[in-house]
Design an enzyme around this catalytic site. Structure first.
Site, PDB file in Angstrom:
ATOM      1  CE1 TYR A 142      23.800  48.643  70.058  1.00  0.00           C
ATOM      2  CE2 TYR A 142      23.922  51.028  69.804  1.00  0.00           C
ATOM      3  CZ  TYR A 142      23.909  49.754  69.244  1.00  0.00           C
ATOM      4  OH  TYR A 142      23.996  49.607  67.891  1.00  0.00           O
ATOM      5  CD  GLU A 178      26.534  45.234  70.683  1.00  0.00           C
ATOM      6  OE1 GLU A 178      27.634  45.074  71.236  1.00  0.00           O
ATOM      7  OE2 GLU A 178      26.400  45.665  69.542  1.00  0.00           O
ATOM      8  CG  ASP A 203       8.109  29.645  61.488  1.00  0.00           C
ATOM      9  OD1 ASP A 203       7.377  30.263  62.280  1.00  0.00           O
ATOM     10  OD2 ASP A 203       8.617  30.166  60.477  1.00  0.00           O
ATOM     11  CB  THR A 235       5.918  36.514  64.335  1.00  0.00           C
ATOM     12  OG1 THR A 235       4.632  35.909  64.225  1.00  0.00           O
ATOM     13  CG2 THR A 235       6.701  36.253  63.060  1.00  0.00           C
ATOM     14  CE  LYS A 241       3.449  36.656  60.825  1.00  0.00           C
ATOM     15  NZ  LYS A 241       4.114  35.642  59.992  1.00  0.00           N
ATOM     16  NE  ARG A 293       5.253  44.804  62.036  1.00  0.00           N
ATOM     17  CZ  ARG A 293       4.552  43.882  61.375  1.00  0.00           C
ATOM     18  NH1 ARG A 293       5.161  42.914  60.736  1.00  0.00           N
ATOM     19  NH2 ARG A 293       3.239  43.945  61.328  1.00  0.00           N
TER      20      ARG A 293
HETATM   21  C1  LIG Z   1       5.199  35.693  59.269  1.00  0.00           C
HETATM   22  C2  LIG Z   1       6.071  34.473  59.253  1.00  0.00           C
HETATM   23  C3  LIG Z   1       7.460  34.566  59.468  1.00  0.00           C
HETATM   24  C4  LIG Z   1       8.260  35.811  59.411  1.00  0.00           C
HETATM   25  O1  LIG Z   1       8.020  36.852  60.077  1.00  0.00           O
HETATM   26  P1  LIG Z   1       8.699  38.280  59.825  1.00  0.00           P
HETATM   27  O2  LIG Z   1       8.576  38.868  61.173  1.00  0.00           O
HETATM   28  O3  LIG Z   1       7.906  38.924  58.764  1.00  0.00           O
HETATM   29  O4  LIG Z   1      10.126  38.058  59.427  1.00  0.00           O
HETATM   30  C5  LIG Z   1       8.174  33.390  59.572  1.00  0.00           C
HETATM   31  N1  LIG Z   1       7.591  32.198  59.433  1.00  0.00           N
HETATM   32  C6  LIG Z   1       6.285  32.087  59.186  1.00  0.00           C
HETATM   33  C7  LIG Z   1       5.704  30.723  59.043  1.00  0.00           C
HETATM   34  C8  LIG Z   1       5.489  33.217  59.074  1.00  0.00           C
HETATM   35  O5  LIG Z   1       4.188  33.082  58.786  1.00  0.00           O
END
Ligand SMILES: *Cc1c(COP(=O)(O)O)cnc(C)c1O
Length: 416
Positions: free
Chosen positions: A52, A54, A198, A224, A227, A233
């Site tokens: 933990y 926090e 994003d 993220t 990807k 993840r």
């Molecule tokens: C994949 C993705 C996310 C979210 O990711 P998670 O980890 O699945 O919550 C957010 N924004 C965009 C543009 C994405 O392609």
């Protein structure tokens, strides 16, 4: 591998082992997936999951954080270096969590957010009515241009003038072209609204310098880590120093409890790997493979949305083949090829059916496939779609896919 699991939880072992074989023996063309290194897997499976922590390094609500502090500081420093960012928060559990933090660091529930229409490539967390974003904020959307299928900056300017959003959310899950971050920043400044970008999909290409970085323009950048970045993840937030305090407080205690220290360790590994020169070559190959695959599919009569790609993904319009996205996803799956159905811009089909599939090259590039293999991949996809009523032909394609995959092992050490 997985000796303890095998011994102590046979049912789960079967699922994990089955998944390993699926990842090994099938063609992973889902644009948001990748294969992490075994170093990342080790960090994820480490004892850091027990802790933990926090708070933030040096300012924790729990004792005994001296080692997890090292891991988190490492992740933060590497993230800042990698993205040339003033501030990094490595704690978001996912991309969606990172976006919750980004919005609530800058604006309040009830404020207006402008984002890309989900069925034109946007993401759930950019304003889907069932998502927190659509429930907390008033969402206005922009579409891509019907002719060019590119972001329509003139429409965007008009929508901003009319709707006066407090925040622009730029970025996408299924948009294969370049975002003009600078132009959007100018609009945001002109109308005094915040800009969040994003880059969940583009992050790996951005740090490799082959896709434009929004870091100098955006107030906050979210991504993220799993990807194109090829890490565990999870999510990551980058911001200007002026928002550092707001971002950190909004993420914890605002939006999350204890951080996932094993995942943060995995992120530190991932950022370290991305700082190495080989990562740039990998991303160049991802892009070159995506372009080759697009060309090979176009040569076989498939229409590529917007006519091509500038990143790791492409959106395929299947209407010329008289097959829906839903049917194509199912038939490709039977042939050992994993994709996801996805709407194309102005799709006549509903979202559960769609006229398209989204295809990405990050995973198959990680396993070492190159330009030559892209022709094979396109050929197998086309064979599967053409023979969608013919189970024995589909089996044949699945066999060829498996042979191709066997030449490119993913985790040689894990299989035994
Ligand atoms: C994949 C993705 C996310 C979210 O990711 P998670 O980890 O699945 O919550 C957010 N924004 C965009 C543009 C994405 O392609």
């Amino acid at each position: 591998m997985y000796e303890e699991l095998k011994k102590n939880d046979k049912v789960l072992f079967k699922a994990v082992h089955g998944e390993l074989l699926r990842q090994q023996n099938k063609l992973e063309l889902i644009a948001s997936e990748n294969y992490t290194s075994t170093t990342v897997l080790e960090a994820l499976g480490s004892v850091l999951t027990n802790k933990y922590a926090e708070g933030y390094p040096g300012k924790r609500y729990y004792g005994g954080c001296e080692f997890v502090d090292i891991a988190e500081k490492l992740a933060i420093d590497r993230a800042k270096k990698l993205f040339k960012a003033e501030h990094a928060n490595v704690q978001p559990h996912s991309g969606t969590q990172a976006n919750i933090t980004a919005y609530l660091s800058l604006i309040n529930p009830g404020d207006t957010v402008l984002g890309l229409n989900l069925s034109h490539g946007g993401h759930l967390s950019h304003g889907h009515p069932l998502n927190f974003s659509g429930r907390y904020f008033k969402i206005v959307t922009i579409n891509v241009n019907k002719e060019t299928e590119l972001i329509d900056y003139e429409e965007m300017a008009k929508t901003i003038e009319k709707e006066r959003p407090r925040l622009i959310m730029a970025g996408a899950s299924n948009y294969s072209r370049i975002w003009d971050w600078k132009r959007i920043k100018k609009m945001a400044d002109a109308w005094k609204c915040f800009l969040v970008t994003d880059v969940a999909h583009y992050a790996g290409l951005i740090v490799a310098g082959i896709y434009p970085s929004p870091v100098e323009y955006a107030d906050i950048v979210t991504t993220t880590t799993h990807k194109t970045l090829r890490g565990p993840r999870g999510g990551l937030i980058l911001s200007k120093s002026v928002y550092a305090r707001a971002v950190d407080r909004t993420n914890f205690p605002g939006n999350q409890g204890g951080p996932l220290m094993h995942a943060i360790a995995g992120k530190a590994v991932c950022f370290g790997e991305a700082l190495k020169p080989g990562f740039k070559d990998y991303q160049k190959n991802v892009l070159a493979n995506a372009r080759r695959l697009a060309k090979e599919l176009a040569d076989r009569g498939y229409r590529i949305v917007s006519g091509g790609t500038d990143c790791h993904l492409l959106s395929l319009d299947l209407r010329s083949k008289n097959v829906t996205g839903k049917e194509a996803e199912a038939v490709l799956d039977r042939a050992g090829i994993t994709v996801n159905k996805n709407t194309i811009p102005y799709d006549p089909q509903p979202p559960m059916v769609t006229s398209g599939v989204r295809i990405g090259t990050p995973a198959i590039t990680t396993r070492g496939m190159g330009r030559k293999e892209m022709a094979e991949v396109a050929e197998y996809m086309d064979e599967a779609v053409k023979n969608r009523g013919n189970e024995s032909r589909l089996k044949e394609v699945a066999g060829k896919v498996e042979n191709l995959c066997k030449k490119f092992p993913i985790y040689p050490g894990l299989e035994s």
